[in-house]
Structures are given as C-alpha cells and as structure tokens.
Design a protein around this motif. Structure first.
Motif, PDB file in Angstrom:
ATOM      1  N   PHE A 116      -6.069  12.052  -4.437  1.00 21.04           N
ATOM      2  CA  PHE A 116      -7.528  12.095  -4.505  1.00 21.04           C
ATOM      3  C   PHE A 116      -8.086  13.015  -3.421  1.00 21.04           C
ATOM      4  CE2 PHE A 116     -11.775  10.725  -3.496  1.00 21.04           C
ATOM      5  CZ  PHE A 116     -12.349  10.435  -4.721  1.00 21.04           C
ATOM      6  N   ILE A 117      -7.620  12.829  -2.196  1.00 19.90           N
ATOM      7  CA  ILE A 117      -8.104  13.655  -1.080  1.00 19.90           C
ATOM      8  C   ILE A 117      -7.730  15.121  -1.326  1.00 19.90           C
ATOM      9  CG2 ILE A 117      -7.925  14.061   1.417  1.00 19.90           C
ATOM     10  CD1 ILE A 117      -7.320  10.967   1.647  1.00 19.90           C
ATOM     11  N   TYR A 123       0.831  -1.202   0.000  1.00 19.86           N
ATOM     12  CA  TYR A 123       0.000   0.000   0.000  1.00 19.86           C
ATOM     13  C   TYR A 123       0.868   1.255   0.000  1.00 19.86           C
ATOM     14  CZ  TYR A 123      -3.037   3.726   1.445  1.00 19.86           C
ATOM     15  OH  TYR A 123      -3.691   4.933   1.491  1.00 19.86           O
ATOM     16  N   LYS A 140      -8.727  13.603   7.031  1.00 19.22           N
ATOM     17  CA  LYS A 140      -7.843  12.529   7.504  1.00 19.22           C
ATOM     18  C   LYS A 140      -7.039  11.988   6.326  1.00 19.22           C
ATOM     19  CE  LYS A 140      -6.561   8.809   9.980  1.00 19.22           C
ATOM     20  NZ  LYS A 140      -5.491   8.336   9.086  1.00 19.22           N
ATOM     21  N   LEU A 141      -5.737  12.073   6.421  1.00 20.28           N
ATOM     22  CA  LEU A 141      -4.877  11.447   5.414  1.00 20.28           C
ATOM     23  C   LEU A 141      -4.553  10.022   5.850  1.00 20.28           C
ATOM     24  CD1 LEU A 141      -2.360  14.333   4.639  1.00 20.28           C
ATOM     25  CD2 LEU A 141      -4.676  13.956   3.774  1.00 20.28           C
ATOM     26  N   PRO A 142      -4.349   9.133   4.899  1.00 19.84           N
ATOM     27  CA  PRO A 142      -4.082   7.743   5.290  1.00 19.84           C
ATOM     28  C   PRO A 142      -2.734   7.585   5.999  1.00 19.84           C
ATOM     29  CG  PRO A 142      -3.883   8.032   2.884  1.00 19.84           C
ATOM     30  CD  PRO A 142      -4.425   9.309   3.434  1.00 19.84           C
ATOM     31  N   ARG A 181      -1.845   7.763  -4.621  1.00 19.82           N
ATOM     32  CA  ARG A 181      -3.103   8.026  -5.330  1.00 19.82           C
ATOM     33  C   ARG A 181      -4.182   8.475  -4.353  1.00 19.82           C
ATOM     34  NH1 ARG A 181      -1.144   3.732  -8.724  1.00 19.82           N
ATOM     35  NH2 ARG A 181      -2.070   2.163  -7.376  1.00 19.82           N
ATOM     36  N   ASP A 182      -4.218   7.849  -3.184  1.00 22.41           N
ATOM     37  CA  ASP A 182      -5.198   8.252  -2.173  1.00 22.41           C
ATOM     38  C   ASP A 182      -4.948   9.695  -1.725  1.00 22.41           C
ATOM     39  OD1 ASP A 182      -6.324   5.759  -2.353  1.00 22.41           O
ATOM     40  OD2 ASP A 182      -5.525   5.001  -0.456  1.00 22.41           O
ATOM     41  N   HIS A 237     -10.022  17.021  -3.462  1.00 19.46           N
ATOM     42  CA  HIS A 237     -11.257  17.410  -2.778  1.00 19.46           C
ATOM     43  C   HIS A 237     -11.017  18.576  -1.833  1.00 19.46           C
ATOM     44  CE1 HIS A 237     -14.234  14.540  -4.210  1.00 19.46           C
ATOM     45  NE2 HIS A 237     -13.169  13.828  -4.515  1.00 19.46           N
ATOM     46  N   GLN A 296      -0.662   3.176  -4.342  1.00 15.53           N
ATOM     47  CA  GLN A 296      -2.032   3.494  -3.898  1.00 15.53           C
ATOM     48  C   GLN A 296      -2.043   4.598  -2.836  1.00 15.53           C
ATOM     49  OE1 GLN A 296      -4.638   2.366  -5.569  1.00 15.53           O
ATOM     50  NE2 GLN A 296      -6.019   3.631  -4.356  1.00 15.53           N
ATOM     51  N   SER A 311      -9.520   4.700  -3.847  1.00 13.22           N
ATOM     52  CA  SER A 311      -9.303   6.037  -3.268  1.00 13.22           C
ATOM     53  C   SER A 311     -10.636   6.662  -2.884  1.00 13.22           C
ATOM     54  CB  SER A 311      -8.610   6.960  -4.276  1.00 13.22           C
ATOM     55  OG  SER A 311      -7.290   6.552  -4.509  1.00 13.22           O
ATOM     56  N   ASP A 360     -13.547  12.212   4.262  1.00 19.27           N
ATOM     57  CA  ASP A 360     -12.824  13.252   3.540  1.00 19.27           C
ATOM     58  C   ASP A 360     -13.672  13.894   2.446  1.00 19.27           C
ATOM     59  OD1 ASP A 360     -10.318  13.269   4.842  1.00 19.27           O
ATOM     60  OD2 ASP A 360      -9.774  11.401   3.847  1.00 19.27           O
ATOM     61  N   ILE A 361     -14.694  13.178   1.956  1.00 17.14           N
ATOM     62  CA  ILE A 361     -15.595  13.833   1.000  1.00 17.14           C
ATOM     63  C   ILE A 361     -16.948  13.994   1.659  1.00 17.14           C
ATOM     64  CG2 ILE A 361     -14.993  13.836  -1.441  1.00 17.14           C
ATOM     65  CD1 ILE A 361     -15.435  10.997  -1.715  1.00 17.14           C
ATOM     66  N   ALA A 371     -13.279   7.655   5.504  1.00 17.77           N
ATOM     67  CA  ALA A 371     -12.502   8.503   6.429  1.00 17.77           C
ATOM     68  C   ALA A 371     -13.105   9.902   6.538  1.00 17.77           C
ATOM     69  CB  ALA A 371     -11.049   8.583   5.969  1.00 17.77           C
ATOM     70  N   LEU A 399     -12.008   4.912   0.283  1.00 17.00           N
ATOM     71  CA  LEU A 399     -11.249   5.315   1.471  1.00 17.00           C
ATOM     72  C   LEU A 399     -11.666   6.715   1.912  1.00 17.00           C
ATOM     73  CD1 LEU A 399      -8.708   4.726   3.403  1.00 17.00           C
ATOM     74  CD2 LEU A 399      -7.518   6.294   1.861  1.00 17.00           C
ATOM     75  N   ALA A 400     -11.760   7.633   0.954  1.00 13.99           N
ATOM     76  CA  ALA A 400     -12.108   9.023   1.280  1.00 13.99           C
ATOM     77  C   ALA A 400     -13.515   9.100   1.884  1.00 13.99           C
ATOM     78  CB  ALA A 400     -11.999   9.902   0.038  1.00 13.99           C
TER      79      ALA A 400
END
Lengths: 239, 239
Positions: free
Chosen positions: A66-67, A54, A230-232, A62-63, A70, A59, B27, B36-37, B34, B30-31
C-alpha cells in the motif's frame, strides 16, 4: 449427589481477556508506528502473537504494498533532471532486505537486542529482499534517480557481506552504499544519517526527493528530503 | 433425488471479501498515522465502516489513553525550572476538544471538507473535551508548564467561540490561546505553527518540551519541541 456450585464462575471472561490484549497490542503498534513511544527496548511479551500474526499473516506485506503504491504515485509526479543530481535515500535493514527470519528466532522482538547474534546473521549475507521495496528500487533506478543506500551497519565488519547480500538479492544499479565508518561510531542513527544526507545535499548538490526507512531515526534530523516514508516495523527500535 | 451440485460454489468467499476490505482499511489507516500519505482529501468510501468502528467502538479512546500514559511518563522525567520558561504546545481541534459529533454527520470523513459547515459547528462552542487530553492538560498545568494552545482556527471569526468552548470544557489555566490572525491567513499549518513556535522559543526564550497534535502539520517544521506526539485522527488531513 454433588450440589451445583453457585457463583464460582469468574467475572473474567476469556473473550474479554483476548479482546483486551488485542486492543492493547493495537494501541502499542499504532504508538510505535506514529513515533509516540521512544527508545523502547523489546516488544511487550503479551504482544508476541499479535506481532507474529502481523509480520507473518499477510498484513505487513499488504501495508508495504500500500505504501509503495503511494510512493510510486509520488515518483511519477517528479520530473527527473538530466544533471544527475536527483537523489533518493533508502535504508537497508528491514527496508531493502529483511531480517524477519532472524527476528523469528528472537520472538519477533520480545527478546532483547543481541548484537553478536545479529552480526553473525548479517555476516551470512542471507537477508531476502523485501519484494515491494525491490520494485520501488528498480523503478527509481529506471527513472534515473541516484539511489543512496544508507545503513547504520558497521563498514569494517559488515561492509563486504552487505554488498554481497544486496547484490544477491537484485539491488543493482544504486549510486552508493554508505555504511557507518569509524568517524560515526557510537553516534545515534539520527545524527549519523543526518550528516550523510547533509553531505549529499549541501556538499555535493544533490536534491533528495525521497527517503524511505523502517525507523523514525532514518527519517528525522536535518536534510530529511522532500518526502519521508516510514515503513512498518514493530519488532525493534533504533535510536 | 437431487443430484449433488458440482463446483457451482464461487471461488470468492464472503469472508475473504470482508477480510480484503478490512486489510485495505488497516493499511490505509496505518499509512495515515505514519504520515505516508499526504494531502488526502477524504476517507476512502470503502473504509467508512472501518473508521466509524475505530472512532466509536472504543479503540480510538484506548489508543489515546495509551499514548497519554507515555506522555505522562515522559513529563515525569522533566525537571520544571522556576524561571517560568518550560513550555508545552497543544493543538485544539481533535486534540483538546473533539469534532467527532460533527464528523459523524460527514460520514467520518468520507464527505469532503465543508468549511461553512465546520464554521457553523465551531461557532456553537459545543465540542466536548477529549478526556485523556484534558487529563494531560491538567497534569501539565499542575506541574508548572506554560501551556500554549495553538490552533489554525481563524481568530476574527472563531476566537470568542473557541475561548468559550475551551472554558466550558475545563481547559483552564493555560498561558495563551493562539489563533490564526490575519498575518498568517492562507499559510499552511506547518508554516504558521512553526512561526508561532519559533517566536516562543527564539523570541521569548521558552523551552518547548512537548508538542501534541492529531495532525502531522502540528508537529513538523521548525522548533518542533523536544518530543512530538501524534494523536490518531483517520477522519481528515490538514496540510
């Protein structure tokens, strides 16, 4: 001639075993990121490969990207006032700058927390920027937000190294770097960070529009801001 | 003899295209989990298969079971008093009982929210129990907790159907089912549920030990309880 063995093949099949481990680690990581498990000390050993894949297989980035998209969409909806009181909070470790190189040597969190080892690593000032967060940081500064970097790192021992590290990674233009001073020693991150945010909001009149961290303890408590992100981070838990 | 074609193979490879869609949906999910969106209206169409696989392929149940084990470990640490004031909050939709059968017809959330369609479904009283949560419920009742089921469903139109549905699925022995009365009509779930919890805690003296829901709006606001547990739900968002 050897007789053909009958029924010595186990019912257990490697592919099932693999799937079951993968499923377990997916559940574990979801529970971590949704704040369902509290105060966990180490990554389960059977999830070493899962967390390694991970964190290093693409990934995780990428996560983050993505966050960040947003967050930037949200920032674009905010009208920044000219009173200089629009604030944003960023955590430091594994938010602005990455400890992945260090945690690689700690089996991605399967090894227990090593305060001395971490201190030696942090003193080197060599944590690389997390590119997606540096982009966010620059966007915030450019839009006129007062950016506060709030970290649980000890001010006396790690203050200078942290300042230098942020500078050498391009985090330039923030309002203030707030480290843990003697007054907050031993306090949980939730309590310490809540008090800092409360001083900013209630003491100094800032409006906290956003708050970004890789730990739930960055985002919970009082004065949490208009939006929290929240970031992973599946490698460690800070209470 | 045919000459060997040179460089007619596209750079784009099907497996990469697949990976990229899968990564995007990972992604996205997960968002969502968590928090995030915020206020997303539909599942992105390109994630229909991903969400369908997640919800029906076993991982959703495994995630629920995993979280439930942790909740039960937590419950086992609580000393229940004999004053009858140890409380626990459970949400109803997609926490106690499942709307998966309904959402299957709504392309697992790719179709927009359909209030009339949902009302017709809920009036049938045919939502199956979520087995892991029914297990938790029985554990809570058995340990002596006062369990409050708090739902945003409209009391006037869905009260009886919801009572019947919970009963026919084995949710028996709770303290109270609290539905949205006229006084709370139009309020956000965060505000409405916070007020209900505040009445229980500050008005009636209950100690809220835990709070379980599939929506962040079940778990945020005031009087959120000693621990909050987010169950997965990638199909819809309740503000």
């Amino acid at each position: 001639m050897l007789s053909k063995p009958v029924s010595t093949r186990p019912h257990w099949r490697p592919s099932e075993a693999h799937d079951s481990a993968a499923s377990y680690c997916l559940s574990w990581r979801l529970a971590v990121e949704a704040n369902d498990i509290y105060a966990w000390r180490t990554v389960p050993t059977q999830c070493l490969k899962h967390v390694e894949n991970y964190m290093t297989g693409g990934q995780y980035e990428r996560d983050l990207n993505f966050i960040m998209e947003h967050i930037i969409d949200y920032i674009d909806t905010i009208e920044v006032s000219d009173d200089g009181l629009d604030a944003w909070i960023l955590d430091v470790d594994d938010t602005c700058i990455s400890n992945l190189i260090y945690y690689r040597r700690k089996r991605f969190g399967c090894d227990p927390y090593d305060p001395d080892g971490f201190k030696r690593w942090a003193l080197r000032g060599g944590c690389p920027a997390i590119p997606a967060v540096l982009r966010l940081f620059n966007k915030l500064v450019g839009r006129g937000f007062k950016v506060f970097l709030v970290t649980g790192r000890d001010e006396a021992t790690l203050g200078q190294a942290t300042l230098d590290n942020l500078q050498n990674q391009g985090f330039i233009g923030y309002q203030s770097l707030i480290l843990r001073s003697m007054a907050y020693k031993g306090q949980s991150a939730v309590k310490y960070k809540s008090e800092i945010r409360s001083q900013l909001e209630e003491g100094e009149g800032y409006r906290i529009w956003g708050n970004v961290g890789d730990q739930w303890s960055d985002l919970q408590g009082n004065c949490t801001g208009n939006r929290a992100f929240k970031l992973p981070n599946p490698m460690y838990f800070v209470p």
